[in-house]
Design a protein around this motif. Structure first.
Motif, PDB file in Angstrom:
ATOM      1  N   GLU A  75     -30.284  -6.154  48.015  1.00  0.00           N
ATOM      2  CA  GLU A  75     -31.360  -7.116  47.798  1.00  0.00           C
ATOM      3  C   GLU A  75     -31.027  -7.968  46.573  1.00  0.00           C
ATOM      4  O   GLU A  75     -29.957  -7.827  45.980  1.00  0.00           O
ATOM      5  N   ALA A  76     -31.947  -8.828  46.190  1.00  0.00           N
ATOM      6  CA  ALA A  76     -31.727  -9.733  45.063  1.00  0.00           C
ATOM      7  C   ALA A  76     -31.340  -8.970  43.800  1.00  0.00           C
ATOM      8  O   ALA A  76     -31.981  -7.968  43.447  1.00  0.00           O
ATOM      9  N   ASP A  77     -30.274  -9.418  43.174  1.00  0.00           N
ATOM     10  CA  ASP A  77     -29.780  -8.905  41.892  1.00  0.00           C
ATOM     11  C   ASP A  77     -29.105  -7.545  41.982  1.00  0.00           C
ATOM     12  O   ASP A  77     -28.718  -6.974  40.950  1.00  0.00           O
ATOM     13  N   ASP A  78     -28.942  -7.014  43.198  1.00  0.00           N
ATOM     14  CA  ASP A  78     -28.185  -5.770  43.346  1.00  0.00           C
ATOM     15  C   ASP A  78     -26.694  -6.036  43.140  1.00  0.00           C
ATOM     16  O   ASP A  78     -26.189  -7.113  43.472  1.00  0.00           O
ATOM     17  N   THR A  79     -26.004  -5.045  42.623  1.00  0.00           N
ATOM     18  CA  THR A  79     -24.569  -5.150  42.366  1.00  0.00           C
ATOM     19  C   THR A  79     -23.771  -4.622  43.552  1.00  0.00           C
ATOM     20  O   THR A  79     -24.113  -3.583  44.127  1.00  0.00           O
ATOM     21  N   VAL A  80     -22.712  -5.340  43.904  1.00  0.00           N
ATOM     22  CA  VAL A  80     -21.784  -4.897  44.938  1.00  0.00           C
ATOM     23  C   VAL A  80     -20.365  -5.124  44.427  1.00  0.00           C
ATOM     24  O   VAL A  80     -20.014  -6.231  44.014  1.00  0.00           O
ATOM     25  N   PHE A  81     -19.549  -4.075  44.435  1.00  0.00           N
ATOM     26  CA  PHE A  81     -18.142  -4.212  44.101  1.00  0.00           C
ATOM     27  C   PHE A  81     -17.382  -4.641  45.359  1.00  0.00           C
ATOM     28  O   PHE A  81     -17.634  -4.114  46.442  1.00  0.00           O
ATOM     29  N   CYS A  82     -16.434  -5.553  45.205  1.00  0.00           N
ATOM     30  CA  CYS A  82     -15.693  -5.992  46.390  1.00  0.00           C
ATOM     31  C   CYS A  82     -14.283  -6.436  46.024  1.00  0.00           C
ATOM     32  O   CYS A  82     -13.982  -6.740  44.855  1.00  0.00           O
ATOM     33  N   SER A  83     -13.430  -6.445  47.031  1.00  0.00           N
ATOM     34  CA  SER A  83     -12.052  -6.886  46.848  1.00  0.00           C
ATOM     35  C   SER A  83     -12.028  -8.301  46.292  1.00  0.00           C
ATOM     36  O   SER A  83     -12.803  -9.165  46.709  1.00  0.00           O
ATOM     37  N   ASP A  84     -11.114  -8.534  45.369  1.00  0.00           N
ATOM     38  CA  ASP A  84     -10.953  -9.862  44.771  1.00  0.00           C
ATOM     39  C   ASP A  84      -9.959 -10.709  45.565  1.00  0.00           C
ATOM     40  O   ASP A  84     -10.183 -11.898  45.780  1.00  0.00           O
ATOM     41  N   LEU A  85      -8.869 -10.087  46.007  1.00  0.00           N
ATOM     42  CA  LEU A  85      -7.840 -10.804  46.756  1.00  0.00           C
ATOM     43  C   LEU A  85      -8.170 -10.701  48.244  1.00  0.00           C
ATOM     44  O   LEU A  85      -7.746  -9.779  48.951  1.00  0.00           O
ATOM     45  N   THR A  90     -15.406 -12.051  53.205  1.00  0.00           N
ATOM     46  CA  THR A  90     -15.630 -10.670  52.767  1.00  0.00           C
ATOM     47  C   THR A  90     -16.807 -10.573  51.815  1.00  0.00           C
ATOM     48  O   THR A  90     -17.572  -9.606  51.852  1.00  0.00           O
ATOM     49  N   VAL A  91     -16.972 -11.579  50.968  1.00  0.00           N
ATOM     50  CA  VAL A  91     -17.924 -11.475  49.858  1.00  0.00           C
ATOM     51  C   VAL A  91     -19.161 -12.358  49.999  1.00  0.00           C
ATOM     52  O   VAL A  91     -20.201 -12.061  49.399  1.00  0.00           O
ATOM     53  N   ASN A  92     -19.074 -13.439  50.776  1.00  0.00           N
ATOM     54  CA  ASN A  92     -20.226 -14.342  50.890  1.00  0.00           C
ATOM     55  C   ASN A  92     -21.512 -13.658  51.350  1.00  0.00           C
ATOM     56  O   ASN A  92     -22.601 -14.011  50.872  1.00  0.00           O
ATOM     57  N   PRO A  93     -21.449 -12.689  52.279  1.00  0.00           N
ATOM     58  CA  PRO A  93     -22.696 -12.046  52.718  1.00  0.00           C
ATOM     59  C   PRO A  93     -23.478 -11.372  51.592  1.00  0.00           C
ATOM     60  O   PRO A  93     -24.695 -11.197  51.713  1.00  0.00           O
ATOM     61  N   ILE A  94     -22.806 -11.001  50.509  1.00  0.00           N
ATOM     62  CA  ILE A  94     -23.530 -10.448  49.360  1.00  0.00           C
ATOM     63  C   ILE A  94     -24.490 -11.499  48.816  1.00  0.00           C
ATOM     64  O   ILE A  94     -25.653 -11.215  48.507  1.00  0.00           O
ATOM     65  N   SER A  95     -23.997 -12.741  48.744  1.00  0.00           N
ATOM     66  CA  SER A  95     -24.826 -13.835  48.245  1.00  0.00           C
ATOM     67  C   SER A  95     -25.943 -14.177  49.220  1.00  0.00           C
ATOM     68  O   SER A  95     -27.019 -14.622  48.799  1.00  0.00           O
ATOM     69  N   TYR A  96     -25.701 -13.998  50.527  1.00  0.00           N
ATOM     70  CA  TYR A  96     -26.762 -14.260  51.502  1.00  0.00           C
ATOM     71  C   TYR A  96     -28.016 -13.461  51.165  1.00  0.00           C
ATOM     72  O   TYR A  96     -29.146 -13.927  51.372  1.00  0.00           O
ATOM     73  N   GLU A  97     -27.820 -12.242  50.655  1.00  0.00           N
ATOM     74  CA  GLU A  97     -28.947 -11.361  50.339  1.00  0.00           C
ATOM     75  C   GLU A  97     -29.338 -11.424  48.865  1.00  0.00           C
ATOM     76  O   GLU A  97     -30.177 -10.642  48.422  1.00  0.00           O
ATOM     77  N   GLY A  98     -28.720 -12.334  48.107  1.00  0.00           N
ATOM     78  CA  GLY A  98     -29.068 -12.493  46.701  1.00  0.00           C
ATOM     79  C   GLY A  98     -28.415 -11.499  45.774  1.00  0.00           C
ATOM     80  O   GLY A  98     -28.812 -11.371  44.606  1.00  0.00           O
ATOM     81  N   GLY A  99     -27.417 -10.767  46.281  1.00  0.00           N
ATOM     82  CA  GLY A  99     -26.742  -9.769  45.469  1.00  0.00           C
ATOM     83  C   GLY A  99     -25.734 -10.380  44.513  1.00  0.00           C
ATOM     84  O   GLY A  99     -25.448 -11.575  44.551  1.00  0.00           O
TER      85      GLY A  99
END
Length: 385
Positions: A75-85, A90-99
């Motif tokens: 949810e909003a402001d939650d932290t998610v660790f993800c691959s950088d390379l 891979t990472v945009n869906p985190i922003s979809y949920e406000g993470g």
């Protein structure tokens, strides 16, 4: 050497004819819309192949990651660790949920997420307020990608996630058919995503799939993917939904393609080995993998030695002059303008992903590329040294 008349692609769709059988079946039964017998069968076959208890066919691999993020409770402001390379999907869906995405650097052995950097990130994000006055919230999930078809150190990463009681999401979009310690990728996470985009090891032209052993979670994902419509005789919605379900037509393509996955992986390995042999005397190396894994070799890549007089982009432009497609390595997420304010964690002082990006190049790895054409590509690259 003359310019190739027909473009040499990095990785284009390869059809075999079996796809037509399932497409015709959809047409003959007039089952064209989303859902249908092809979708059901494709989900069943893929779950059995990967070794998961269930699967949900979707419109894209990105949709699969998005629903996995929702299932993990981001949810909003939650932290998610993800691959950088990795690719942005891979990472945009985190922003979809406000993470809040926190990027974990790559390591040398596989070019994938560095377990040492991941552990360092967990030690930093410990639910405490630090000396800078900021609260470093423990992550709700970790998203690890298998770059260019090469498995990450999945067991070690999964063990770290289990130690910190954090959901692991495996982005196996590029690694369908690859194995790690004898198991298919796409089954190491609590939730797992694969892609059937047009350039992948098998394709449905577009599409993806979410896989998990949690069949109740998959039912929830399927509910969200069909606009979150409640089971009532009229349209009634208590949650936000999405138009994410896979078409019965393209699921038919996928069923036909799956029959040839092993064949595709074998050919991709031959392409990789041919490059490795052809470049044996050049100041470069191929994209690496661990001996306990077997990549699907989706893309063959090179990493130029430090101090090399030529650059990856010079090689790319040279190949392009011969009508040959190549591509620079993914630019790391922490170097993307849209994510430049996000935290980035490396295990040491060297930023491995940045170095791979600056010295690496993806080469044409098309299934329809003949050995003669590939040897010509090798010769073109040799002229650059």
């Amino acid at each position: 050497m003359e310019k190739f008349e027909n473009r040499v692609f990095m990785s284009s769709p390869t059809m075999h004819g079996d796809e037509q059988k399932y497409i015709k079946e959809a047409f003959d039964t007039n089952w064209i819309a989303p859902l249908g017998t092809n979708v059901d069968a494709f989900e069943k076959d893929m779950a059995e192949f990967i070794g998961c208890d269930g699967a949900t066919a979707l419109s894209s691999g990105t949709a699969a990651i998005h629903l996995a993020v929702k299932l993990a409770g981001i949810e909003a402001d939650d932290t998610v660790f993800c691959s950088d390379l990795t690719f942005a999907a891979t990472v945009n869906p985190i922003s979809y949920e406000g993470g809040n995405a926190v990027f974990i650097d790559a390591e040398r052995d596989t070019w994938n997420m560095d377990p040492a950097a991941l552990r360092k990130a967990f030690q930093k994000y410990d639910d405490n307020v630090h000396e800078d006055g900021k609260l470093y919230k423990k992550p709700k999930a970790v998203i690890v990608a298998n770059l260019y078809g090469t498995p990450a150190k999945l067991e070690e990463i999964r063990d770290i996630c289990n130690e910190y009681d954090t959901v692991l999401i495996e982005d196996a979009a590029e690694s369908l058919g690859a194995t790690y310690k004898g198991m298919q990728t796409g089954r190491f996470g609590v939730y797992n995503a694969i892609s059937f985009n047009g350039n992948k090891i098998i394709t449905t032209s577009g599409g993806g799939m979410l896989l998990s052993d949690d069949t109740e979670a998959l039912k929830k994902a399927k509910f969200w993917a069909t606009q979150a419509r409640e089971d009532l005789p009229y349209y009634y919605h208590k949650e936000i939904g999405y138009n994410y379900r896979m078409s019965n037509i393209i699921a038919g393509i996928g069923r036909g393609q799956l029959l040839h996955l092993d064949q595709h992986c074998k050919k991709k390995r031959e392409i990789y080995d041919n490059y490795k042999e052809g470049f044996r005397d050049l100041p470069l190396s191929m994209n690496p993998f661990e001996t306990c894994s077997m990549p699907n070799f989706w893309l063959s890549c090179i990493l130029l030695d430090r101090g090399c007089k030529t650059t990856p982009d010079e090689i790319r432009r040279k190949l392009e002059s011969y009508n040959v497609e190549s591509r620079l390595i993914w630019r790391p997420m922490h170097m993307q303008p849209v994510y430049e304010s996000n935290d980035f964690i490396a295990s040491g002082d060297e930023y491995v992903g940045k170095d791979i990006f600056e010295r690496g190049l993806c080469l044409p790895s098309d299934l329809k590329m003949t050995e003669d054409i590939q040897n010509s590509v090798i010769e073109i690259i040799k002229t650059m040294f």
